[in-house]
Motif scaffolding. Structure first.
Motif, PDB file in Angstrom:
ATOM      1  N   HIS A 217     -39.591  10.946  35.309  1.00 55.36           N
ATOM      2  CA  HIS A 217     -38.553  10.524  36.863  1.00 55.36           C
ATOM      3  C   HIS A 217     -37.306  11.118  36.213  1.00 55.36           C
ATOM      4  O   HIS A 217     -36.505  10.596  35.885  1.00 55.36           O
ATOM      5  CB  HIS A 217     -38.954   9.299  36.495  1.00 55.36           C
ATOM      6  CG  HIS A 217     -37.710   8.722  37.818  1.00 55.36           C
ATOM      7  ND1 HIS A 217     -39.253   9.043  39.169  1.00 55.36           N
ATOM      8  CD2 HIS A 217     -36.824   8.386  37.746  1.00 55.36           C
ATOM      9  CE1 HIS A 217     -37.367   8.849  40.366  1.00 55.36           C
ATOM     10  NE2 HIS A 217     -36.075   7.672  39.228  1.00 55.36           N
TER      11      HIS A 217
ATOM     12  N   GLY B 268     -34.962   9.591  45.601  1.00 57.80           N
ATOM     13  CA  GLY B 268     -34.020   8.813  46.140  1.00 57.80           C
ATOM     14  C   GLY B 268     -32.856   9.416  45.809  1.00 57.80           C
ATOM     15  O   GLY B 268     -32.325   8.871  46.735  1.00 57.80           O
ATOM     16  N   GLY B 269     -31.807  10.018  44.449  1.00 61.71           N
ATOM     17  CA  GLY B 269     -31.062   9.928  44.407  1.00 61.71           C
ATOM     18  C   GLY B 269     -29.859   9.519  44.242  1.00 61.71           C
ATOM     19  O   GLY B 269     -30.596   8.311  43.626  1.00 61.71           O
TER      20      GLY B 269
ATOM     21  N   GLU C 155     -32.267   5.007  33.085  1.00 60.33           N
ATOM     22  CA  GLU C 155     -31.628   4.721  34.650  1.00 60.33           C
ATOM     23  C   GLU C 155     -31.548   3.078  34.617  1.00 60.33           C
ATOM     24  O   GLU C 155     -31.219   2.630  35.835  1.00 60.33           O
ATOM     25  CB  GLU C 155     -33.335   5.723  35.412  1.00 60.33           C
ATOM     26  CG  GLU C 155     -32.531   4.926  37.301  1.00 60.33           C
ATOM     27  CD  GLU C 155     -32.979   6.494  38.010  1.00 60.33           C
ATOM     28  OE1 GLU C 155     -33.836   6.982  36.922  1.00 60.33           O
ATOM     29  OE2 GLU C 155     -33.767   5.635  39.231  1.00 60.33           O
TER      30      GLU C 155
ATOM     31  N   GLU D 200     -26.472   6.767  38.611  1.00 60.06           N
ATOM     32  CA  GLU D 200     -25.379   4.897  38.654  1.00 60.06           C
ATOM     33  C   GLU D 200     -24.578   5.323  37.268  1.00 60.06           C
ATOM     34  O   GLU D 200     -23.427   5.227  37.458  1.00 60.06           O
ATOM     35  CB  GLU D 200     -26.378   3.752  38.809  1.00 60.06           C
ATOM     36  CG  GLU D 200     -26.906   3.644  40.101  1.00 60.06           C
ATOM     37  CD  GLU D 200     -27.936   4.402  40.656  1.00 60.06           C
ATOM     38  OE1 GLU D 200     -28.932   4.073  39.436  1.00 60.06           O
ATOM     39  OE2 GLU D 200     -27.831   4.729  41.299  1.00 60.06           O
TER      40      GLU D 200
ATOM     41  N   PHE E  90     -29.832   1.675  49.562  1.00 55.82           N
ATOM     42  CA  PHE E  90     -30.076   2.158  49.426  1.00 55.82           C
ATOM     43  C   PHE E  90     -31.173   2.695  50.914  1.00 55.82           C
ATOM     44  O   PHE E  90     -32.329   2.149  51.010  1.00 55.82           O
ATOM     45  CB  PHE E  90     -31.259   1.877  48.339  1.00 55.82           C
ATOM     46  CG  PHE E  90     -32.366   3.005  47.823  1.00 55.82           C
ATOM     47  CD1 PHE E  90     -32.181   4.409  47.976  1.00 55.82           C
ATOM     48  CD2 PHE E  90     -33.204   2.807  47.239  1.00 55.82           C
ATOM     49  CE1 PHE E  90     -32.971   5.620  47.594  1.00 55.82           C
ATOM     50  CE2 PHE E  90     -34.456   3.511  46.706  1.00 55.82           C
ATOM     51  CZ  PHE E  90     -34.197   5.083  47.158  1.00 55.82           C
TER      52      PHE E  90
ATOM     53  N   VAL F 117     -27.445   6.904  46.115  1.00 58.94           N
ATOM     54  CA  VAL F 117     -27.205   6.056  47.830  1.00 58.94           C
ATOM     55  C   VAL F 117     -26.168   6.404  48.549  1.00 58.94           C
ATOM     56  O   VAL F 117     -26.582   6.193  49.579  1.00 58.94           O
ATOM     57  CB  VAL F 117     -26.443   4.151  47.059  1.00 58.94           C
ATOM     58  CG1 VAL F 117     -27.393   3.848  46.431  1.00 58.94           C
ATOM     59  CG2 VAL F 117     -25.044   4.594  46.695  1.00 58.94           C
TER      60      VAL F 117
ATOM     61  N   THR G  48     -40.015   5.567  48.213  1.00 52.96           N
ATOM     62  CA  THR G  48     -39.463   4.535  47.961  1.00 52.96           C
ATOM     63  C   THR G  48     -39.958   3.956  49.038  1.00 52.96           C
ATOM     64  O   THR G  48     -39.762   4.448  50.713  1.00 52.96           O
ATOM     65  CB  THR G  48     -38.132   3.599  47.358  1.00 52.96           C
ATOM     66  OG1 THR G  48     -37.410   4.328  46.588  1.00 52.96           O
ATOM     67  CG2 THR G  48     -37.431   2.409  48.406  1.00 52.96           C
TER      68      THR G  48
ATOM     69  N   SER H 292     -37.142  12.654  41.287  1.00 51.88           N
ATOM     70  CA  SER H 292     -36.589  11.640  42.354  1.00 51.88           C
ATOM     71  C   SER H 292     -36.295  12.097  43.670  1.00 51.88           C
ATOM     72  O   SER H 292     -35.074  12.885  43.729  1.00 51.88           O
ATOM     73  CB  SER H 292     -35.439  10.689  42.262  1.00 51.88           C
ATOM     74  OG  SER H 292     -35.168   9.919  43.001  1.00 51.88           O
TER      75      SER H 292
ATOM     76  N   SER I  28     -40.738  10.447  43.482  1.00 52.05           N
ATOM     77  CA  SER I  28     -40.474   9.330  44.114  1.00 52.05           C
ATOM     78  C   SER I  28     -40.295   8.937  45.437  1.00 52.05           C
ATOM     79  O   SER I  28     -40.308   9.034  46.186  1.00 52.05           O
ATOM     80  CB  SER I  28     -39.273   8.616  43.301  1.00 52.05           C
ATOM     81  OG  SER I  28     -38.874   9.165  43.138  1.00 52.05           O
TER      82      SER I  28
ATOM     83  N   PHE J  60     -28.589  -2.622  47.124  1.00 56.76           N
ATOM     84  CA  PHE J  60     -28.631  -2.001  45.840  1.00 56.76           C
ATOM     85  C   PHE J  60     -27.330  -2.321  44.853  1.00 56.76           C
ATOM     86  O   PHE J  60     -26.396  -1.296  45.377  1.00 56.76           O
ATOM     87  CB  PHE J  60     -28.934  -0.637  46.204  1.00 56.76           C
ATOM     88  CG  PHE J  60     -29.673   0.286  44.272  1.00 56.76           C
ATOM     89  CD1 PHE J  60     -30.568   0.671  44.494  1.00 56.76           C
ATOM     90  CD2 PHE J  60     -28.509   1.029  43.988  1.00 56.76           C
ATOM     91  CE1 PHE J  60     -31.043   0.952  43.732  1.00 56.76           C
ATOM     92  CE2 PHE J  60     -28.676   1.583  42.669  1.00 56.76           C
ATOM     93  CZ  PHE J  60     -29.875   1.585  42.516  1.00 56.76           C
TER      94      PHE J  60
ATOM     95  N   HIS K 210     -33.595  12.329  37.631  1.00 56.97           N
ATOM     96  CA  HIS K 210     -32.352  12.818  38.069  1.00 56.97           C
ATOM     97  C   HIS K 210     -31.727  13.352  37.906  1.00 56.97           C
ATOM     98  O   HIS K 210     -31.550  13.669  36.302  1.00 56.97           O
ATOM     99  CB  HIS K 210     -31.661  11.128  38.594  1.00 56.97           C
ATOM    100  CG  HIS K 210     -32.415  10.515  39.701  1.00 56.97           C
ATOM    101  ND1 HIS K 210     -31.623   9.903  40.437  1.00 56.97           N
ATOM    102  CD2 HIS K 210     -32.748   9.339  38.831  1.00 56.97           C
ATOM    103  CE1 HIS K 210     -32.612   9.083  41.497  1.00 56.97           C
ATOM    104  NE2 HIS K 210     -33.569   8.326  40.108  1.00 56.97           N
TER     105      HIS K 210
HETATM  106  N1  KMH Z   1     -30.585   5.679  42.481  1.00 58.72           N
HETATM  107  C1  KMH Z   1     -30.912   4.895  43.473  1.00 58.72           C
HETATM  108  C2  KMH Z   1     -30.423   4.347  44.538  1.00 58.72           C
HETATM  109  C3  KMH Z   1     -35.591   6.896  43.096  1.00 58.72           C
HETATM  110  O1  KMH Z   1     -35.468   7.486  42.410  1.00 58.72           O
HETATM  111  O2  KMH Z   1     -36.214   7.259  44.079  1.00 58.72           O
HETATM  112  C4  KMH Z   1     -32.134   5.037  44.186  1.00 58.72           C
HETATM  113  C5  KMH Z   1     -33.647   5.097  43.012  1.00 58.72           C
HETATM  114  C6  KMH Z   1     -35.080   5.574  42.993  1.00 58.72           C
HETATM  115  O3  KMH Z   1     -33.463   6.208  41.690  1.00 58.72           O
END
Ligand code: KMH
Ligand code: ZN
Length: 286
Positions: free
Chosen positions: A55, A92-93, A237, A23, A127, A95, A116, A90, A114, A122, A57
């Motif tokens: 974790h 989730g990446g 994050e 984000e 999300f 949105v 979800t 992740s 992860s 969100f 991204h």
């Molecule tokens: N970036 C969020 C939309 C995950 O990493 O699994 C989702 C998120 C959750 O961060």
């Protein structure tokens, strides 16, 4: 003392660092680790400070969020070579990522991913985690032998976790680890009351849980998690200020604060080997 369920000292505190997220723009926060070099260095610093899991991204050459498979694979490999951290990618990446790209993340063969447990508002975005996607990703994690961390943004998602376990059984490794993600605008609030309600509702199969509070909820959620015997996730994050109006200097600073909070609660940072046992990545000695 060892917990009979996990084979890990119950005083040990799992600290997960979430250093980057999807984000925040590099231009707005130059200290955000966005290149592979920065990420590995961050992992090394955070492991030395007390983190046991990362974790992840990733970003592209322009520092924008990406789920590029080659980059993800290189990242897993570089973190394995440069650190002993449990590597969690992740799924989730951001949105904006399509569901099929998010499923592909498992092709990079991380230790953990992860997962979800439902769709959540969100901020001004959505999300998206429709139930069929959750089921497909979960079954894929079982097949690929990747340990999921269930991300729970609200109480409905706690109930959905029970439904998933009832339908498809335990994750790979036999342990069930969750992370309560609190204080997202659109999800459950980052309060002690909400955390107590969520923990009370966790399925009996859950063997460990952590919590993270977004933004200004980071401290109340961290303190509540410690007082309920949970673990901590911290990192840029989730929060970009160390105190009101003061920018975070580095992820290490947030991990050091988590270690200090744990110290007050007489919880010492878990080693990476203990984290592997906790999560079912290796067999526990009992
Ligand atoms: N970036 C969020 C939309 C995950 O990493 O699994 C989702 C998120 C959750 O961060
Ligand atoms: Zn994330």
């Amino acid at each position: 003392m060892k917990s009979s369920v996990t084979g890990v000292d119950s005083q040990a505190l799992l600290i997960t660092v979430a250093p980057t997220g999807a984000e925040t723009a590099k231009a707005d926060c130059p200290q955000l680790p966005t290149t592979l070099e920065e990420l590995v260095r961050t992992g090394q610093e955070c492991e030395a400070a007390g983190a046991a899991m990362i974790h992840v991204h990733i970003r592209d050459a322009d520092h924008r969020p990406t789920l590029d498979l080659a980059r993800l694979t290189d990242t897993v490999q570089a973190l394995r070579e440069g650190t002993d951290l449990v590597v969690q990618l992740s799924t989730g990446g951001s949105v904006h990522d399509p569901l099929e790209h998010r499923l592909r993340v498992l092709d990079a063969q991380p230790d953990s991913c992860s997962l979800t447990m439902g769709t959540t508002n969100f901020g001004d975005d959505v999300f998206s985690n429709p139930w069929p996607f959750v089921c497909e990703l979960y079954q894929l994690s079982q097949e690929r032998q990747v340990v999921p961390e269930f991300e729970l943004f609200d109480l409905g998602q706690v109930a959905a976790l029970q439904r998933l376990l009832d339908r498809y059984g335990l994750p790979y490794g036999g342990r069930v680890h969750c992370d309560l993600v609190m204080g997202v605008p659109g999800g459950m609030p980052g309060t002690t009351d909400a955390l107590v309600a969520a923990v009370a509702a966790l399925p009996a199969e859950v063997t460990s849980w952590s919590a993270t509070g977004i933004g200004r909820t980071t401290l109340p959620v961290g303190l509540a998690a410690l007082s309920k015997g949970g673990h901590l996730r911290v990192g840029m994050e989730d929060v970009l200020t160390i105190s009101r109006g003061v920018p975070v200097e580095s992820n290490r600073q947030l991990v050091e604060r988590a270690v200090a909070m744990g110290d007050l609660a007489q919880r010492r940072p878990m080693t990476t080997a203990e984290a592997r046992t906790l999560l079912g990545l290796v067999l526990a000695e009992v």
